[in-house]
Design an enzyme around this catalytic site. Structure first.
Site, PDB file in Angstrom:
ATOM      1  N   ASP A  78      -5.175   2.716   7.449  1.00 51.18           N
ATOM      2  CA  ASP A  78      -5.973   2.526   8.708  1.00 51.18           C
ATOM      3  C   ASP A  78      -5.155   3.670   9.651  1.00 51.18           C
ATOM      4  OD1 ASP A  78      -3.713   0.861   9.248  1.00 51.18           O
ATOM      5  OD2 ASP A  78      -4.663   0.787  11.275  1.00 51.18           O
ATOM      6  N   ASP A 120       6.935   3.884   3.528  1.00 51.98           N
ATOM      7  CA  ASP A 120       7.300   5.019   4.348  1.00 51.98           C
ATOM      8  C   ASP A 120       8.771   5.171   4.674  1.00 51.98           C
ATOM      9  OD1 ASP A 120       7.082   6.990   6.109  1.00 51.98           O
ATOM     10  OD2 ASP A 120       5.623   6.011   7.458  1.00 51.98           O
ATOM     11  N   ARG A 123     -10.144   2.305   6.672  1.00 50.76           N
ATOM     12  CA  ARG A 123      -9.572   1.400   5.482  1.00 50.76           C
ATOM     13  C   ARG A 123     -10.614   1.537   4.611  1.00 50.76           C
ATOM     14  NH1 ARG A 123      -5.033  -1.529   6.978  1.00 50.76           N
ATOM     15  NH2 ARG A 123      -4.957  -2.464   9.164  1.00 50.76           N
ATOM     16  N   THR A 170      10.227  -2.143   6.442  1.00 48.94           N
ATOM     17  CA  THR A 170       9.322  -3.303   6.331  1.00 48.94           C
ATOM     18  C   THR A 170      10.058  -4.207   5.121  1.00 48.94           C
ATOM     19  OG1 THR A 170       7.410  -2.278   7.061  1.00 48.94           O
ATOM     20  CG2 THR A 170       7.034  -4.401   5.826  1.00 48.94           C
ATOM     21  N   ASP A 191       0.629  -1.165   0.128  1.00 42.77           N
ATOM     22  CA  ASP A 191       0.060   0.048  -0.045  1.00 42.77           C
ATOM     23  C   ASP A 191       0.875   1.184  -0.078  1.00 42.77           C
ATOM     24  OD1 ASP A 191       0.737  -0.772   2.558  1.00 42.77           O
ATOM     25  OD2 ASP A 191      -0.931  -0.132   3.532  1.00 42.77           O
TER      26      ASP A 191
END
Ligand code: IMP
Ligand code: MG
Length: 179
Positions: free
Chosen positions: A162, A106, A168, A110, A103
């Site tokens: 979210d 940032d 969401r 991750t 999605d």
């Protein structure tokens, strides 16, 4: 379009659902072109990417497969920091043309931790499709092959993203209003 309030925070409209869908269509056409005859395997990272993954996958018309994984990160008990493990990746990736669907990227933390696990499984190729990227927040350089929108470093909500588990389901993307 009006602002939305989730718990204690107010968000203002940022990217309309029309803009999102137009952009995803273009991304899908590019993927069609790049993977013609290659039967790519898309790996969508839950939870945030479910809506983007669904729309992107519908915009692709070549033969392709999709699977979903969840990443769990644990606060490191050792000096190695966060450990990221994938849950639900049953497919063999050996010799597959793999496209990760995220999605938003940032800090890049991750994917920085997770991509080596995918590379270890020796896919034929590995590319990244992300709907959003905050370039000024990036701490770990991640090469994004298919990017929807480059956005400022402000908290976003909606279209799968979210805040405290909520928001969401919003069909467009909102940006946090600074108080
Ligand atoms: P990274 O590891 O810092 O690149 O961040 C990865 C994850 O943090 C994303 O996949 C999202 O789930 C979450 N995230 C980052 N920025 C936002 C945001 O603006 N809104 C909601 N979730 C976010
Ligand atoms: Mg995510």
């Amino acid at each position: 379009m009006s602002n939305v309030v989730v718990n204690d925070k107010t968000f203002q409209p940022f990217i309309s659902s029309e803009e999102i869908h137009e952009r995803i269509k273009v991304m899908g056409k590019q993927i069609d072109k790049d993977y013609e005859g290659k039967r790519p395997l898309f790996i969508a990272i839950l939870n945030g990417s479910f809506m983007f993954a669904s729309d992107l996958f519908k915009s692709i018309s070549i033969e392709a497969e999709i699977c979903f994984i969840k990443l769990a990160s644990y606060k490191g008990t050792s000096s190695t920091g966060n450990l990221i493990t994938s849950i639900g990746l049953d497919e063999s990736l050996v010799n597959r043309e793999v496209v990760i669907i995220e999605d938003i990227i940032d800090t890049g933390n991750t994917l920085h931790q997770f991509l080596p696990q995918i590379q270890n499984q020796q896919p034929a190729s590995l590319k990244i499709a992300a709907l959003l990227n905050k370039p000024t927040a990036m701490k770990y350089p991640i090469n994004i092959d298919y990017l929807g929108f480059s956005v400022p470093d402000k908290f976003l909500l909606g279209f799968g993203l979210d805040y405290d588990g909520l928001g969401r389901n919003l069909p467009q993307i909102y940006q946090l209003v600074n108080e």
